[in-house]
Design a protein around this motif. Structure first.
Motif, PDB file in Angstrom:
ATOM      1  N   SER A   1      52.820  45.417  -5.041  1.00 21.18           N
ATOM      2  CA  SER A   1      53.692  46.470  -5.548  1.00 21.18           C
ATOM      3  C   SER A   1      53.082  47.856  -5.365  1.00 21.18           C
ATOM      4  CB  SER A   1      53.989  46.230  -7.030  1.00 21.18           C
ATOM      5  OG  SER A   1      52.785  46.165  -7.771  1.00 21.18           O
ATOM      6  N   ASP A   2      51.742  47.899  -5.146  1.00 19.86           N
ATOM      7  CA  ASP A   2      51.057  49.180  -4.964  1.00 19.86           C
ATOM      8  C   ASP A   2      50.988  49.610  -3.503  1.00 19.86           C
ATOM      9  OD1 ASP A   2      50.479  48.935  -7.659  1.00 19.86           O
ATOM     10  OD2 ASP A   2      48.547  47.973  -7.273  1.00 19.86           O
ATOM     11  N   GLN A   3      51.313  48.697  -2.605  1.00 17.20           N
ATOM     12  CA  GLN A   3      50.987  48.908  -1.205  1.00 17.20           C
ATOM     13  C   GLN A   3      52.229  48.828  -0.329  1.00 17.20           C
ATOM     14  OE1 GLN A   3      47.628  49.282  -0.723  1.00 17.20           O
ATOM     15  NE2 GLN A   3      47.819  49.841   1.417  1.00 17.20           N
ATOM     16  N   ARG A   4      52.366  49.747   0.607  1.00 11.24           N
ATOM     17  CA  ARG A   4      53.467  49.676   1.564  1.00 11.24           C
ATOM     18  C   ARG A   4      52.938  49.282   2.938  1.00 11.24           C
ATOM     19  NH1 ARG A   4      56.804  47.859  -0.893  1.00 11.24           N
ATOM     20  NH2 ARG A   4      58.125  48.085   0.941  1.00 11.24           N
TER      21      ARG A   4
ATOM     22  N   GLU B   1      56.363  27.040  -4.342  1.00 15.90           N
ATOM     23  CA  GLU B   1      57.675  27.642  -4.141  1.00 15.90           C
ATOM     24  C   GLU B   1      57.605  28.510  -2.886  1.00 15.90           C
ATOM     25  OE1 GLU B   1      61.676  28.142  -5.161  1.00 15.90           O
ATOM     26  OE2 GLU B   1      60.192  26.990  -6.285  1.00 15.90           O
ATOM     27  N   VAL B   2      58.474  28.240  -1.941  1.00 15.80           N
ATOM     28  CA  VAL B   2      58.549  29.034  -0.721  1.00 15.80           C
ATOM     29  C   VAL B   2      59.609  30.106  -0.923  1.00 15.80           C
ATOM     30  CG1 VAL B   2      59.000  29.029   1.754  1.00 15.80           C
ATOM     31  CG2 VAL B   2      57.853  27.076   0.693  1.00 15.80           C
ATOM     32  N   THR B   3      59.221  31.357  -0.747  1.00 21.28           N
ATOM     33  CA  THR B   3      60.133  32.479  -0.895  1.00 21.28           C
ATOM     34  C   THR B   3      60.238  33.209   0.441  1.00 21.28           C
ATOM     35  OG1 THR B   3      58.513  34.190  -1.443  1.00 21.28           O
ATOM     36  CG2 THR B   3      59.197  32.714  -3.240  1.00 21.28           C
ATOM     37  N   LYS B   4      61.030  34.239   0.476  1.00 20.22           N
ATOM     38  CA  LYS B   4      61.154  35.039   1.695  1.00 20.22           C
ATOM     39  C   LYS B   4      59.832  35.699   2.072  1.00 20.22           C
ATOM     40  CE  LYS B   4      65.502  34.507   2.859  1.00 20.22           C
ATOM     41  NZ  LYS B   4      65.886  33.930   4.186  1.00 20.22           N
ATOM     42  N   ARG B   5      58.894  35.759   1.124  1.00 18.04           N
ATOM     43  CA  ARG B   5      57.581  36.357   1.375  1.00 18.04           C
ATOM     44  C   ARG B   5      56.506  35.285   1.514  1.00 18.04           C
ATOM     45  NH1 ARG B   5      57.841  41.939  -0.016  1.00 18.04           N
ATOM     46  NH2 ARG B   5      55.580  42.023   0.078  1.00 18.04           N
ATOM     47  N   GLY B   6      56.899  34.074   1.898  1.00 18.47           N
ATOM     48  CA  GLY B   6      55.933  33.002   2.063  1.00 18.47           C
ATOM     49  C   GLY B   6      55.752  32.207   0.786  1.00 18.47           C
ATOM     50  N   LEU B   7      54.628  31.495   0.665  1.00 18.85           N
ATOM     51  CA  LEU B   7      54.370  30.729  -0.547  1.00 18.85           C
ATOM     52  C   LEU B   7      54.145  31.694  -1.709  1.00 18.85           C
ATOM     53  CD1 LEU B   7      53.967  28.490   1.595  1.00 18.85           C
ATOM     54  CD2 LEU B   7      52.199  27.547   0.118  1.00 18.85           C
ATOM     55  N   SER B   8      54.818  31.448  -2.789  1.00 14.22           N
ATOM     56  CA  SER B   8      54.747  32.348  -3.933  1.00 14.22           C
ATOM     57  C   SER B   8      53.304  32.524  -4.399  1.00 14.22           C
ATOM     58  CB  SER B   8      55.604  31.787  -5.076  1.00 14.22           C
ATOM     59  OG  SER B   8      55.689  32.696  -6.127  1.00 14.22           O
ATOM     60  N   GLY B   9      52.891  33.773  -4.511  1.00 16.79           N
ATOM     61  CA  GLY B   9      51.537  34.090  -4.957  1.00 16.79           C
ATOM     62  C   GLY B   9      50.520  34.210  -3.849  1.00 16.79           C
TER      63      GLY B   9
ATOM     64  N   LEU C   1      49.045  45.772   8.983  1.00 11.58           N
ATOM     65  CA  LEU C   1      49.596  44.609   8.308  1.00 11.58           C
ATOM     66  C   LEU C   1      51.112  44.774   8.206  1.00 11.58           C
ATOM     67  CD1 LEU C   1      46.552  44.617   7.599  1.00 11.58           C
ATOM     68  CD2 LEU C   1      47.169  43.741   5.347  1.00 11.58           C
ATOM     69  N   PRO C   2      51.866  43.686   8.211  1.00 10.52           N
ATOM     70  CA  PRO C   2      53.320  43.811   8.036  1.00 10.52           C
ATOM     71  C   PRO C   2      53.637  44.620   6.775  1.00 10.52           C
ATOM     72  CG  PRO C   2      52.753  41.561   8.636  1.00 10.52           C
ATOM     73  CD  PRO C   2      51.451  42.270   8.379  1.00 10.52           C
ATOM     74  N   GLU C   3      54.625  45.481   6.870  1.00 11.42           N
ATOM     75  CA  GLU C   3      54.934  46.420   5.788  1.00 11.42           C
ATOM     76  C   GLU C   3      55.136  45.712   4.457  1.00 11.42           C
ATOM     77  OE1 GLU C   3      58.055  50.026   4.658  1.00 11.42           O
ATOM     78  OE2 GLU C   3      58.240  48.949   6.563  1.00 11.42           O
ATOM     79  N   GLY C   4      54.478  46.236   3.434  1.00 13.16           N
ATOM     80  CA  GLY C   4      54.646  45.709   2.093  1.00 13.16           C
ATOM     81  C   GLY C   4      53.948  44.396   1.838  1.00 13.16           C
ATOM     82  N   THR C   5      53.012  43.990   2.728  1.00  9.77           N
ATOM     83  CA  THR C   5      52.313  42.720   2.547  1.00  9.77           C
ATOM     84  C   THR C   5      50.817  42.887   2.804  1.00  9.77           C
ATOM     85  OG1 THR C   5      52.243  41.804   4.802  1.00  9.77           O
ATOM     86  CG2 THR C   5      54.348  41.660   3.628  1.00  9.77           C
ATOM     87  N   PHE C   6      50.075  41.839   2.451  1.00 12.49           N
ATOM     88  CA  PHE C   6      48.664  41.755   2.790  1.00 12.49           C
ATOM     89  C   PHE C   6      48.415  40.635   3.800  1.00 12.49           C
ATOM     90  CE2 PHE C   6      47.951  43.698  -1.578  1.00 12.49           C
ATOM     91  CZ  PHE C   6      47.641  44.947  -1.073  1.00 12.49           C
TER      92      PHE C   6
ATOM     93  N   ALA D   1      51.998  37.005  10.024  1.00 14.84           N
ATOM     94  CA  ALA D   1      53.209  36.320   9.576  1.00 14.84           C
ATOM     95  C   ALA D   1      53.021  35.797   8.157  1.00 14.84           C
ATOM     96  CB  ALA D   1      53.552  35.170  10.533  1.00 14.84           C
ATOM     97  N   LEU D   2      54.123  35.348   7.555  1.00 10.58           N
ATOM     98  CA  LEU D   2      54.115  34.993   6.140  1.00 10.58           C
ATOM     99  C   LEU D   2      53.715  33.552   5.863  1.00 10.58           C
ATOM    100  CD1 LEU D   2      57.403  36.805   5.047  1.00 10.58           C
ATOM    101  CD2 LEU D   2      55.066  37.684   5.090  1.00 10.58           C
ATOM    102  N   VAL D   3      53.822  32.673   6.853  1.00 16.88           N
ATOM    103  CA  VAL D   3      53.473  31.266   6.660  1.00 16.88           C
ATOM    104  C   VAL D   3      52.685  30.782   7.869  1.00 16.88           C
ATOM    105  CG1 VAL D   3      54.334  28.918   6.268  1.00 16.88           C
ATOM    106  CG2 VAL D   3      55.583  30.863   5.305  1.00 16.88           C
ATOM    107  N   HIS D   4      51.639  30.025   7.599  1.00 17.88           N
ATOM    108  CA  HIS D   4      50.811  29.445   8.658  1.00 17.88           C
ATOM    109  C   HIS D   4      50.852  27.926   8.519  1.00 17.88           C
ATOM    110  CE1 HIS D   4      46.452  28.574  10.173  1.00 17.88           C
ATOM    111  NE2 HIS D   4      47.357  28.275  11.088  1.00 17.88           N
TER     112      HIS D   4
END
Length: 273
Positions: A118-121, A29-37, A146-151, A155-158
């Motif tokens: 959810s723990d990280q900004r 599943e592709v979401t606004k945050r990349g591949l889910s999970g 790192l982009p805010e709120g992500t690890f 970018a979100l997709v490679h």
């Protein structure tokens, strides 16, 4: 709208824990945050708050010896699905057990804790630059945000093509240019025998997958020391990164943002809008 068929998806990957080995998927599943999970978790240094990254292998030498897989189908808008991690000695642990942080701290010889998005900004990580001509830095360690709120690193997709891997094999036949070294999310087998670093021409354009998914190709994917590291049966090989630096400005594949999400599967056609 006129569309050009570029090829089809031959592999899908996600990496539930940053800088650990991931899992190959038949569908995602592709979401606004990349591949889910994808990159839902990371280990964080409890002393300085920096995210553990195999980009600095001298500090974090065992991350690539760990293998992570989600234990449930990730659902958007909820807490990350639990993750199961196989340690270098074959021991299997999971994100729900109480002593997990102690296990990782002992293994890595520094105090760490497993963190969820959810723990990280805003997070910081470190990158070691090997002494290879063509890189921005040489034989030094730098910090990066790192982009805010992500690890994610950038970018979100490679996205990576088989044409690029084939071209690198031609340029450096001694190297094992396998998908695993480059940690893409989507691998595209190019159509019509197209050869070379074909993704470079996609930058600034939109990829269409199925009737719904649209990815904006935002830029090239600059490579780092991680591509040279041993993992499973792949040997350490600085020539992998050196070849990319000499022949494609150290880029392998492209980065993308998500314009519109949806379900994608292996075998889906990839088109250029």
């Amino acid at each position: 709208m006129t569309q050009t068929v570029l090829g089809s998806i031959v592999a899908l990957w996600r990496y539930p824990v940053k800088s650990m080995l991931g899992e190959e998927l038949n569908a995602a599943e592709v979401t606004k945050r990349g591949l889910s999970g994808d990159r839902a978790y990371a280990l964080v240094d409890s002393t300085d708050g920096k995210v553990a990254s195999a980009k600095n292998p001298r500090k974090w030498p065992q991350l690539f010896d760990c293998h992570a897989a989600l234990t449930d189908i990730p659902r958007s808008g909820v807490e990350p699905s639990p993750v199961r991690i196989t340690l270098p000695d074959g021991t299997i642990v999971n994100s729900e057990q109480a002593n997990l942080n102690q296990i990782f701290s002992k293994m890595l010889k520094r105090e760490v804790h497993l963190s969820a998005l959810s723990d990280q900004r805003t997070a910081t990580a470190e990158e070691y630059w090997p002494d290879i001509e063509g890189l921005d830095h040489r034989d030094t360690v730098t910090d990066f945000l790192l982009p805010e709120g992500t690890f994610f690193d950038c970018a979100l997709v490679h996205v990576l093509t088989t044409a690029t891997l084939d071209r690198l094999r031609e340029l450096y036949p001694e190297g094992r240019f396998e998908v695993r070294r480059f940690r893409p999310n989507i691998v595209v087998e190019t159509a019509n025998g197209e050869k070379g670093f074909v993704e470079n021409a996609w930058i600034g354009q939109t990829l269409a997958i199925t009737d719904t998914v649209r990815l904006s190709i935002t830029g090239p994917c600059p490579r780092c020391v991680m591509t040279t590291l041993p993992q499973s049966d792949l040997p350490k090989d600085a020539g992998i990164l050196r070849a990319a630096a000499q022949h494609n400005r150290a880029n392998v594949g492209v980065y993308a943002s998500v314009l519109q999400g949806g379900k994608i599967r292996r075998g889906d056609s990839v088109r250029l809008e």
